[in-house]
Scaffold this motif. Structure first.
Motif, PDB file in Angstrom:
ATOM      1  N   UNK A 176       0.866  -1.168   0.075  1.00  0.00           N
ATOM      2  CA  UNK A 176      -0.035  -0.259   0.271  1.00  0.00           C
ATOM      3  C   UNK A 176       0.560   1.321  -0.468  1.00  0.00           C
ATOM      4  N   UNK A 177       1.825   1.122   0.812  1.00  0.00           N
ATOM      5  CA  UNK A 177       2.601   2.528   0.731  1.00  0.00           C
ATOM      6  C   UNK A 177       3.360   2.346  -0.264  1.00  0.00           C
ATOM      7  N   UNK A 206       1.375  -9.552  -5.029  1.00  0.00           N
ATOM      8  CA  UNK A 206       1.081  -8.450  -3.680  1.00  0.00           C
ATOM      9  C   UNK A 206       2.255  -8.108  -2.555  1.00  0.00           C
ATOM     10  N   UNK A 207       2.607 -10.092  -1.879  1.00  0.00           N
ATOM     11  CA  UNK A 207       3.996 -10.298  -1.301  1.00  0.00           C
ATOM     12  C   UNK A 207       4.733  -9.823  -1.957  1.00  0.00           C
ATOM     13  N   UNK A 208       5.098 -10.644  -3.330  1.00  0.00           N
ATOM     14  CA  UNK A 208       5.968 -10.489  -4.731  1.00  0.00           C
ATOM     15  C   UNK A 208       6.679  -8.999  -4.551  1.00  0.00           C
ATOM     16  N   UNK A 209       5.928  -7.772  -5.368  1.00  0.00           N
ATOM     17  CA  UNK A 209       5.886  -6.633  -5.306  1.00  0.00           C
ATOM     18  C   UNK A 209       5.866  -5.890  -3.868  1.00  0.00           C
ATOM     19  N   UNK A 210       5.711  -6.248  -3.052  1.00  0.00           N
ATOM     20  CA  UNK A 210       6.279  -5.111  -1.845  1.00  0.00           C
ATOM     21  C   UNK A 210       7.840  -5.894  -1.196  1.00  0.00           C
ATOM     22  N   UNK A 211       7.572  -7.059  -1.457  1.00  0.00           N
ATOM     23  CA  UNK A 211       9.474  -7.441  -1.396  1.00  0.00           C
ATOM     24  C   UNK A 211       9.671  -6.603  -2.180  1.00  0.00           C
ATOM     25  N   UNK A 212       9.953  -6.521  -3.783  1.00  0.00           N
ATOM     26  CA  UNK A 212      10.613  -6.085  -5.012  1.00  0.00           C
ATOM     27  C   UNK A 212      10.723  -4.427  -4.217  1.00  0.00           C
ATOM     28  N   UNK A 213       9.937  -3.988  -3.629  1.00  0.00           N
ATOM     29  CA  UNK A 213       9.760  -3.253  -3.639  1.00  0.00           C
ATOM     30  C   UNK A 213      10.829  -2.148  -2.003  1.00  0.00           C
ATOM     31  N   UNK A 473      17.282  10.518  -5.413  1.00  0.00           N
ATOM     32  CA  UNK A 473      18.033   9.207  -4.272  1.00  0.00           C
ATOM     33  C   UNK A 473      17.855  10.174  -2.810  1.00  0.00           C
ATOM     34  N   UNK A 474      18.957  11.576  -2.805  1.00  0.00           N
ATOM     35  CA  UNK A 474      19.000  12.006  -1.272  1.00  0.00           C
ATOM     36  C   UNK A 474      17.798  12.250  -0.405  1.00  0.00           C
ATOM     37  N   UNK A 475      16.425  12.599  -1.027  1.00  0.00           N
ATOM     38  CA  UNK A 475      15.064  12.736  -0.827  1.00  0.00           C
ATOM     39  C   UNK A 475      14.639  11.371   0.193  1.00  0.00           C
ATOM     40  N   UNK A 476      14.979  11.503   2.039  1.00  0.00           N
ATOM     41  CA  UNK A 476      14.181  10.480   2.990  1.00  0.00           C
ATOM     42  C   UNK A 476      12.927  10.120   2.455  1.00  0.00           C
ATOM     43  N   UNK A 477      11.949  11.330   1.949  1.00  0.00           N
ATOM     44  CA  UNK A 477      10.502  10.637   2.449  1.00  0.00           C
ATOM     45  C   UNK A 477      10.465  10.209   0.258  1.00  0.00           C
ATOM     46  N   UNK A 478      10.974   9.857  -0.664  1.00  0.00           N
ATOM     47  CA  UNK A 478      10.548   9.411  -1.636  1.00  0.00           C
ATOM     48  C   UNK A 478      11.599   7.902  -1.735  1.00  0.00           C
ATOM     49  N   UNK A 479      12.417   7.275  -0.344  1.00  0.00           N
ATOM     50  CA  UNK A 479      12.715   6.436  -0.696  1.00  0.00           C
ATOM     51  C   UNK A 479      11.659   4.962  -1.320  1.00  0.00           C
ATOM     52  N   UNK A 480      10.793   5.218  -0.345  1.00  0.00           N
ATOM     53  CA  UNK A 480       9.522   4.036  -1.044  1.00  0.00           C
ATOM     54  C   UNK A 480       9.700   3.674  -1.809  1.00  0.00           C
ATOM     55  N   UNK A 482      11.642   4.276  -4.671  1.00  0.00           N
ATOM     56  CA  UNK A 482      13.367   3.760  -5.174  1.00  0.00           C
ATOM     57  C   UNK A 482      12.533   3.185  -5.845  1.00  0.00           C
ATOM     58  N   UNK A 483      12.342   1.214  -6.188  1.00  0.00           N
ATOM     59  CA  UNK A 483      11.931   0.378  -6.814  1.00  0.00           C
ATOM     60  C   UNK A 483      11.505   1.291  -8.247  1.00  0.00           C
ATOM     61  N   UNK A 484      11.049   2.217  -8.150  1.00  0.00           N
ATOM     62  CA  UNK A 484      10.416   3.092  -9.855  1.00  0.00           C
ATOM     63  C   UNK A 484      11.209   3.567 -10.174  1.00  0.00           C
ATOM     64  N   UNK A 485      12.085   4.974  -9.809  1.00  0.00           N
ATOM     65  CA  UNK A 485      12.622   5.466 -10.273  1.00  0.00           C
ATOM     66  C   UNK A 485      14.677   5.602 -10.618  1.00  0.00           C
TER      67      UNK A 485
END
Length: 622
Positions: A176-177, A206-213, A473-480, A482-485
């Motif tokens: 979700x996050x 969902x499990x797979x993508x959650x771990x991937x992220x 990447x330096x922004x800690x708020x967008x850490x969740x 990172x799998x996308x960018x």
């Protein structure tokens, strides 16, 4: 006369029934005789046939009597006008196709063979086809589903692959996050209520993508296992669950949602040619389900319309991306679908059973990231390209027109979405950064020239793209996210900068040092460049070493780790070449004209940085 003369009846010609002689008999000089036909015996009326609702009720009773259907089915009485499970109405569209839908399934039919069978036969054929597909055969699953069989083999029980309830809830929260704000394939309020009873393949996706992220540290902390171990476990379970669900033959939304989520996660993890085949399968399944036709025109419910739109607009750019990285080009023709963009709304405005379309929000909703991606994908498929009048070859517009069009679409996105962004919202920060970078990527590709003045402009655009990536990447708020960018392709921007770094005195010493620091940060953020699994990453690696030997930074001692790693790779390739007597860099041949030689014999980088035409690979980066 009220009836035809006997002569015209015998000769099988049209009679105008004139008195005393019809015109046909007069012309043929034949005696014209009118004789009143004898009254026919009226056929006995057939007994009214059983209605579809009556048949359904009878079938349900038979199933219940044999313990094959719960009696709860009868808890909601069915009105006479209520459609049967495959919906009595097979809705006409502006196209020739029709949709057979019901019980959470849909089957789009656009074949004259099917359409000429009539509505009743179409339903019966569809039902019989599914029954045949589900029936066991002596040859087993391999013969029923050869591609799935080739993927994994036979069906397996996956109960022991499921996580504990506590871990499942952690994975659901991570999904979700980290994932859902960027994909919006699922309806979180509905899926959350049914998560324990959902399709098995959807759960594993969902499990797979959650771990991937997640990062490796997060996986060890939360689950006591490494990220690679969990990925291997859930990816196997996901693939096997797709086989168990006969995904090649599915018409169920949860199975299709699971498969699309699998593709989004796997797009940078497997070779491009395999990925192109997999997305091709997804496109065919989507066409079979009628996802390429807008749900409103098909008469579907408001909730179904929105969920089908969201799913289609995740799949469409994936197919374009697969075609680009595999070299096969664009697969889905711009005029082969009419699915509208999803509405700018939050999930709480739609729900199963709603009777009308919700009112679109103004401003930034939960859909903001997906809608900016949709705007740009729509620009690419409908505006950025045009078809030749003869044949089906896709032809790109000229440079000036592309420049004008990207300015227009960027202005549209600015006025509809970005102006409402809040810089403290991580999703909004990511949206602004990715949209800006994508627009600059278009301009970079569109302005590639050879003169130093123009090269300066190109480097400015390329550095903006890299600066945005480093900032995210330096922004800690967008850490969740990172799998996308992390999958955002920087190779064109990097090549532009690296080839300019290799030109003598193109940058001042201070500019050169600053640029190398940015390149170094890119390598820290994108270790996948060192893996060089794709030809464009190989080209970046090669151009990096060329530029380093030609024009290293003033503080180049000690040598940075990414340069050492690239040199080690180079030595390994040279050694393999000597042992195997094969081409040293056969996988780099398609970029040799771009970045020149690298064997120490040729380090002159005074070549043209010019790509003919426009490459649209960056679109999927959004």
């Amino acid at each position: 006369m009220p009836y035809t003369c006997q002569s015209c009846i015998k000769r099988k010609v049209k009679c105008d029934r004139a008195i005393p002689t019809c015109s046909s008999c007069s012309k043929g000089n034949v005696e014209c005789i009118y004789q009143e036909p004898t009254p026919r015996t009226r056929k006995r009326k057939r007994r009214p046939s059983e209605t579809s609702n009556d048949r359904l009720a009878r079938y349900e009773k038979i199933l219940q009597d044999n313990g094959l259907l719960s009696a709860e089915v009868e808890s909601s009485p069915r009105s006479v006008q209520e459609p049967n499970p495959f919906r009595d109405s097979i809705h006409d569209t502006t196209k020739t196709g029709k949709l057979i839908s019901g019980e959470g399934k849909s089957r789009y039919v656009d074949s004259s063979l099917w359409l000429n069978s009539g509505e009743t036969n179409m339903r019966e054929i569809s039902e019989d086809e599914e029954n045949c597909q589900s029936a066991p055969t002596d040859n087993g699953p391999l013969s029923q589903d050869p591609i799935s069989g080739a993927l994994l083999g036979v069906s397996q029980e996956l109960g022991h692959y499921h996580p504990t309830h506590q871990d499942a809830m952690k994975l659901w929260e991570a999904y979700i996050n980290n994932v859902e704000p960027l994909c919006k394939v699922l309806h979180i309020p509905t899926t959350g209520k049914m998560i324990e009873a959902a399709q098995e393949c959807l759960l594993f996706s969902i499990y797979h993508f959650a771990v991937f992220s997640m990062t490796d540290e997060d996986c060890v902390y939360n689950f006591g296992q490494s990220r690679s171990t969990l990925l291997a476990r859930y990816q196997f379970a996901l693939r096997q669950s797709l086989v168990n669900a006969s995904w090649l033959k599915t018409t169920e939304m949860p199975v299709m949602q699971a498969y699309v989520l699998f593709l989004i996660a796997m797009r940078t993890q497997i070779d491009p040619h395999t990925f192109w085949i997999w997305t091709g399968v997804a496109i065919r399944i989507a066409q079979r389900m009628g996802l390429h036709r807008d749900g409103e025109a098909l008469g579907l419910s408001a909730f179904e319309v929105q969920m089908r739109r969201r799913l289609f607009w995740q799949l469409l750019p994936l197919d374009g991306y697969a075609g680009q990285v595999s070299g096969t080009g664009i697969s889905v023709a711009p005029d082969s679908w009419d699915t509208k963009q999803p509405l700018n709304i939050n999930d709480d405005l739609i729900y199963p059973g709603m009777s009308h379309q919700p009112e679109e929000q103004k401003g930034a909703s939960e859909m903001i990231f997906c809608l900016t991606k949709t705007e740009l994908s729509n620009f690419y498929t409908r505006t950025g390209v045009q078809k030749k009048k003869v044949g089906a070859t896709i032809q790109f517009r000229d440079s000036a027109e592309i420049e004008r069009l990207i300015d227009e679409v960027e202005s549209t996105i600015e006025s509809k979405y970005l102006r409402y962004c809040d810089i403290v919202n991580p999703l909004h920060v990511l949206t602004m950064g990715i949209v800006r970078s994508a627009a600059n990527a278009v301009r970079l590709r569109n302005r590639m020239t050879t003169g130093d003045n123009e090269r300066r402009e190109l480097c400015t655009l390329a550095q903006k793209i890299i600066d945005t990536d480093n900032a995210l990447y330096r922004n800690p708020n967008t850490r969740q996210f990172q799998w996308y960018h992390k999958a955002f392709f920087l190779w064109d921007a990097l090549l532009c900068i690296l080839t300019s770094l290799g030109k003598t005195a193109f940058f001042s010493r201070a500019e050169s040092d600053t640029t190398w620091r940015k390149v170094s940060e890119v390598y820290v953020n994108h270790p996948e460049i060192l893996e060089a699994k794709h030809v464009h990453l190989v080209a970046v690696s090669k151009a990096t070493l060329e530029a380093w030997f030609s024009n290293p930074p003033s503080d180049s001692s000690p040598q940075p780790g990414f340069i050492t790693a690239l040199q080690s790779q180079r030595r390994g390739k040279v050694a393999r070449h000597k042992v195997e007597n094969t081409a040293v860099q056969e996988d780099m041949s398609s970029f040799d004209m771009l970045v020149g030689g690298f064997d120490g014999m040729d380090r002159n980088l005074d070549y043209d940085f010019n790509l003919d035409g426009v490459d649209w690979m960056f679109w999927e980066q959004l």
